[in-house]
Motif scaffolding. Structure first.
Motif, PDB file in Angstrom:
ATOM      1  N   HIS A 194      40.582  61.746  38.525  1.00  0.00           N
ATOM      2  CA  HIS A 194      41.154  60.558  37.701  1.00  0.00           C
ATOM      3  C   HIS A 194      43.040  60.898  36.698  1.00  0.00           C
ATOM      4  CE1 HIS A 194      41.049  56.910  37.540  1.00  0.00           C
ATOM      5  NE2 HIS A 194      40.485  56.609  35.758  1.00  0.00           N
ATOM      6  N   GLN A 195      42.162  61.815  36.076  1.00  0.00           N
ATOM      7  CA  GLN A 195      43.146  62.009  34.126  1.00  0.00           C
ATOM      8  C   GLN A 195      44.465  62.755  35.180  1.00  0.00           C
ATOM      9  OE1 GLN A 195      42.715  60.690  31.579  1.00  0.00           O
ATOM     10  NE2 GLN A 195      40.213  60.681  32.690  1.00  0.00           N
ATOM     11  N   ASN A 196      44.598  63.315  36.472  1.00  0.00           N
ATOM     12  CA  ASN A 196      45.989  63.855  36.757  1.00  0.00           C
ATOM     13  C   ASN A 196      46.036  62.797  38.389  1.00  0.00           C
ATOM     14  OD1 ASN A 196      46.967  66.385  35.411  1.00  0.00           O
ATOM     15  ND2 ASN A 196      44.395  66.753  35.783  1.00  0.00           N
ATOM     16  N   SER A 197      45.847  61.496  38.120  1.00  0.00           N
ATOM     17  CA  SER A 197      46.712  60.441  38.804  1.00  0.00           C
ATOM     18  C   SER A 197      47.694  59.409  38.028  1.00  0.00           C
ATOM     19  CB  SER A 197      45.323  60.166  39.420  1.00  0.00           C
ATOM     20  OG  SER A 197      44.702  58.974  39.273  1.00  0.00           O
ATOM     21  N   LEU A 198      48.160  58.742  39.018  1.00  0.00           N
ATOM     22  CA  LEU A 198      48.625  57.664  38.621  1.00  0.00           C
ATOM     23  C   LEU A 198      47.541  55.800  37.699  1.00  0.00           C
ATOM     24  CD1 LEU A 198      51.969  57.798  41.006  1.00  0.00           C
ATOM     25  CD2 LEU A 198      51.561  58.294  38.364  1.00  0.00           C
ATOM     26  N   ARG A 199      46.692  57.073  38.071  1.00  0.00           N
ATOM     27  CA  ARG A 199      45.972  55.532  38.042  1.00  0.00           C
ATOM     28  C   ARG A 199      45.052  55.548  36.803  1.00  0.00           C
ATOM     29  NH1 ARG A 199      42.908  52.721  43.075  1.00  0.00           N
ATOM     30  NH2 ARG A 199      45.130  53.119  44.497  1.00  0.00           N
ATOM     31  N   LYS A 200      45.255  57.037  36.477  1.00  0.00           N
ATOM     32  CA  LYS A 200      44.558  57.900  34.724  1.00  0.00           C
ATOM     33  C   LYS A 200      44.497  56.462  33.402  1.00  0.00           C
ATOM     34  CE  LYS A 200      48.769  59.720  32.090  1.00  0.00           C
ATOM     35  NZ  LYS A 200      49.008  60.602  31.246  1.00  0.00           N
ATOM     36  N   ASP A 201      45.286  55.604  33.747  1.00  0.00           N
ATOM     37  CA  ASP A 201      44.940  54.286  32.469  1.00  0.00           C
ATOM     38  C   ASP A 201      44.262  53.056  33.118  1.00  0.00           C
ATOM     39  OD1 ASP A 201      47.274  55.755  30.553  1.00  0.00           O
ATOM     40  OD2 ASP A 201      49.050  54.810  32.442  1.00  0.00           O
ATOM     41  N   LYS A 202      43.781  53.163  34.339  1.00  0.00           N
ATOM     42  CA  LYS A 202      42.736  52.431  35.462  1.00  0.00           C
ATOM     43  C   LYS A 202      40.906  52.811  34.784  1.00  0.00           C
ATOM     44  CE  LYS A 202      45.733  49.367  35.750  1.00  0.00           C
ATOM     45  NZ  LYS A 202      46.661  48.873  36.923  1.00  0.00           N
ATOM     46  N   PRO A 203      40.264  52.344  35.122  1.00  0.00           N
ATOM     47  CA  PRO A 203      39.024  52.278  35.098  1.00  0.00           C
ATOM     48  C   PRO A 203      38.494  53.683  35.832  1.00  0.00           C
ATOM     49  CG  PRO A 203      39.076  50.502  35.801  1.00  0.00           C
ATOM     50  CD  PRO A 203      40.740  50.692  35.888  1.00  0.00           C
ATOM     51  N   PHE A 204      37.720  54.660  35.318  1.00  0.00           N
ATOM     52  CA  PHE A 204      37.379  55.061  36.258  1.00  0.00           C
ATOM     53  C   PHE A 204      35.531  55.281  36.836  1.00  0.00           C
ATOM     54  CE2 PHE A 204      34.907  59.936  36.413  1.00  0.00           C
ATOM     55  CZ  PHE A 204      35.293  60.513  37.728  1.00  0.00           C
ATOM     56  N   VAL A 205      35.201  55.270  37.472  1.00  0.00           N
ATOM     57  CA  VAL A 205      33.914  54.322  37.278  1.00  0.00           C
ATOM     58  C   VAL A 205      33.011  55.372  38.449  1.00  0.00           C
ATOM     59  CG1 VAL A 205      32.494  52.239  38.167  1.00  0.00           C
ATOM     60  CG2 VAL A 205      34.849  51.777  37.591  1.00  0.00           C
TER      61      VAL A 205
ATOM     62  N   LEU B 123      36.108  39.673  49.643  1.00  0.00           N
ATOM     63  CA  LEU B 123      37.026  40.218  48.240  1.00  0.00           C
ATOM     64  C   LEU B 123      37.762  41.861  48.705  1.00  0.00           C
ATOM     65  CD1 LEU B 123      34.143  40.140  45.781  1.00  0.00           C
ATOM     66  CD2 LEU B 123      36.026  38.844  45.957  1.00  0.00           C
ATOM     67  N   ARG B 124      38.625  41.727  48.854  1.00  0.00           N
ATOM     68  CA  ARG B 124      39.700  42.858  48.498  1.00  0.00           C
ATOM     69  C   ARG B 124      40.010  43.868  47.029  1.00  0.00           C
ATOM     70  NH1 ARG B 124      42.096  42.999  53.725  1.00  0.00           N
ATOM     71  NH2 ARG B 124      43.100  44.770  52.257  1.00  0.00           N
ATOM     72  N   VAL B 125      40.364  45.018  47.575  1.00  0.00           N
ATOM     73  CA  VAL B 125      39.761  45.801  46.257  1.00  0.00           C
ATOM     74  C   VAL B 125      41.251  46.513  46.575  1.00  0.00           C
ATOM     75  CG1 VAL B 125      37.979  45.748  44.848  1.00  0.00           C
ATOM     76  CG2 VAL B 125      37.966  47.415  46.386  1.00  0.00           C
TER      77      VAL B 125
ATOM     78  N   GLY C  62      41.613  49.185  41.216  1.00  0.00           N
ATOM     79  CA  GLY C  62      43.155  49.845  40.333  1.00  0.00           C
ATOM     80  C   GLY C  62      43.648  50.839  40.394  1.00  0.00           C
ATOM     81  N   GLY C  63      41.273  51.463  40.080  1.00  0.00           N
ATOM     82  CA  GLY C  63      41.304  52.894  39.320  1.00  0.00           C
ATOM     83  C   GLY C  63      41.125  53.711  40.638  1.00  0.00           C
ATOM     84  N   THR C  64      39.933  54.575  40.516  1.00  0.00           N
ATOM     85  CA  THR C  64      38.947  55.281  40.780  1.00  0.00           C
ATOM     86  C   THR C  64      37.209  55.481  40.735  1.00  0.00           C
ATOM     87  OG1 THR C  64      41.068  57.548  39.972  1.00  0.00           O
ATOM     88  CG2 THR C  64      38.158  58.174  41.401  1.00  0.00           C
ATOM     89  N   LEU C  65      36.999  55.062  42.060  1.00  0.00           N
ATOM     90  CA  LEU C  65      35.630  55.147  42.518  1.00  0.00           C
ATOM     91  C   LEU C  65      34.973  56.114  42.615  1.00  0.00           C
ATOM     92  CD1 LEU C  65      32.870  53.397  42.396  1.00  0.00           C
ATOM     93  CD2 LEU C  65      33.615  52.928  44.459  1.00  0.00           C
TER      94      LEU C  65
END
Ligand SMILES: Nc1ncnc2c1ncn2[C@@H]1O[C@H](COP(=O)(O)OP(=O)(O)OP(=O)(O)O)[C@@H](O)[C@H]1O
Ligand SMILES: [Mg+2]
Length: 456
Positions: free
Chosen positions: A189-200, A277-279, A240-243
């Protein structure tokens, strides 16, 4: 990456009718067109404002194209320039490429070709900028520095991760307990473009089926007794992030189908909810189970397994990469010495030897716990074998015995007895009394044996 701003194109040509033709076509394409009738004018215009692209005729009466190109590149090196040239002067056009022009087109121009060329050039420029932005956001290099491992097996893992991390690919992390699955998921997650989005994160093994689904997908008020208000599920929280679906091998088949639907369609409903719902969520899953076996035995959906294992990452057990033990031990020593404010410099050779020999069924986590405990117990500036837990030593003993016995299998007792007696005599300098003591028999007993075995 949409840009609403019209792209600005500067057409430099001394042939007014040619400019007019280009302008008509390109305005229709949605570009904003500017014109210069000679090189001097073009240079002045470039000094004044920014253009996304310049179309430059090479043969002009005042200040020829190449000269203008040189000046333009001095003022604004990044502007892409497309050269327009007559067939006869292709050689000069090549000169222009060397000076930094992006490409050239031969007159008479084919308008379709012009459109495509412009689009291609602008796209290329956009990619170049995007790439730069991406790289800056990712701090240039992939950073897995928090994960220790120089062994070949770990380097292979890093290679796969470096490739897969920045993308949105689903990753399945497989490995025994304590091998670092969660650590890896975090690093991805930290090395992806989503790193500023939540890691859940959610542990699928810790919750009963209903609770797990409510955690994953959320629920509406009154969906079940106890659902006093609406609750967003982890999928929504992770939008927007990673689950990170931990212990995915322990999920019920019913929940598996719901997860599969989110993976396939990106859709779900809250428990007790009507609305679909869509995510946009990137999935990382982990398990210490053998998923293939779970599939074979009907406990895990095959289609879900295929969906999840787009990029499988096998974390090796610690015993399969013992060369990583010293660095890991040092790493944890530093961590816990600091935390407990102890001045401990390292390990004695005996202590390190024990760490290296042990099989670590609990993998890195067990090693970490062992070092933490040793740091707390240690009163010396080096960790000694004495502060390491007994099971490390026991395991070592039993291993030793096993290997001795292993080596002896296939030989007769008499034969082994003879060799043992000879070796013991050798070590005692043929002192029969000493040797008998070590062998645990009487002096007379030993003498009898020597005769019986034909040694004396
Ligand atoms: N290569 C490594 N470098 C540094 N620390 C590590 C490494 N691997 C694991 N660890 C540490 O070991 C501990 C266990 O790792 P983690 O929780 O990621 O394992 P896991 O595979 O998820 O275990 P489980 O299956 O029991 O949940 C953590 O404290 C983690 O930081
Ligand atoms: Mg874990």
């Amino acid at each position: 990456m949409t840009q609403d701003r019209k792209k600005k194109i500067l057409i430099v040509d001394d042939d007014a009718s040619h400019r007019l033709m280009l302008k008509a076509t390109l305005s229709e394409e949605g570009y904003e067109i500017f014109e210069a009738s000679d090189g001097d004018e073009a240079v002045r215009m470039v000094e004044e404002q920014f253009y996304d692209l310049i179309m430059l005729d090479l043969k002009m009466k005042k200040v020829d194209g190449l000269e203008a190109l040189k000046e333009i590149k001095k003022i604004s090196p990044a502007i892409p320039v497309l050269i327009m040239t007559a067939y006869a002067s292709v050689k000069t056009a090549v000169e222009g490429l060397k000076m930094g022009a992006f490409d050239y087109m031969v007159k008479p121009l084919n308008m379709d070709e012009v459109k495509i060329n412009i689009e291609k050039t602008l796209n290329y420029e956009r990619l170049k900028i995007e790439n730069k932005v991406l790289k800056e956001r990712l701090n240039q290099e992939f950073d897995f520095s928090s994960i220790i491992g120089k062994s070949r097996k770990m380097r292979e893992v890093f290679e796969v991760l470096a490739m897969a991390a920045p993308s949105n690919a689903t990753i399945l992390i497989l490995g025994e307990s304590g091998t670092g699955k969660e650590l890896i998921a975090n690093a991805v997650h930290q090395n992806s473009l989503r790193k500023d989005k939540p890691f859940v994160k959610i542990n699928c093994a810790a919750l009963a089926e209903n609770l797990l689904e409510s955690e994953l997908f959320g629920h509406e008020k009154g969906a079940y007794t106890g659902a006093v208000s609406r609750r967003l599920g982890r999928f929504e929280q992770a939008d927007g992030g990673t689950l990170f679906l931990d212990e995915i091998g322990d999920m019920s088949l019913a929940t598996q189908s719901k997860i599969l639907r989110v993976l396939q369609e990106g859709e779900f409903e809250r428990l007790g909810g009507e609305k679909t719902l869509r995510v946009d969520v990137r999935i990382i899953a982990a398990t210490n189970k053998n998923l293939e076996k779970e599939v074979e035995e009907g406990r895990f959906r095959k289609d879900l397994y295929f969906r999840l294992s787009v990029v499988p990452v096998h974390l090796p057990a610690l015993r399969e990469r013992k060369e990583d033990i010293p660095a890991l031990a040092e790493h944890f020593l530093k961590k816990y010495a600091e935390k407990n404010q102890r001045l401990i410099r390292g390990f004695t050779p005996e202590a390190l030897d024990l760490l290296m020999r042990y099989e670590w069924p609990g993998n890195v986590r067990e090693l970490e716990n062992t070092i933490e405990r040793a740091v707390i117990l240690s009163r010396d500036e080096m960790i000694t074998a004495a502060v390491l837990p007994n099971n490390l030593k026991k395991d070592f003993d039993s291993q030793e015995k096993e290997t001795v016995a292993d080596a002896l299998v296939g030989r007769s007792i008499k034969d082994v007895e003879k060799e043992l007696i000879l070796k013991t005599l050798e070590q005692t300098g043929h002192n029969i009394t000493r040797a008998a003591e070590i062998l645990g028999i009487t002096r007379r007993g030993l003498q009898y044996k020597l005769k019986e075995l034909g040694i004396k």
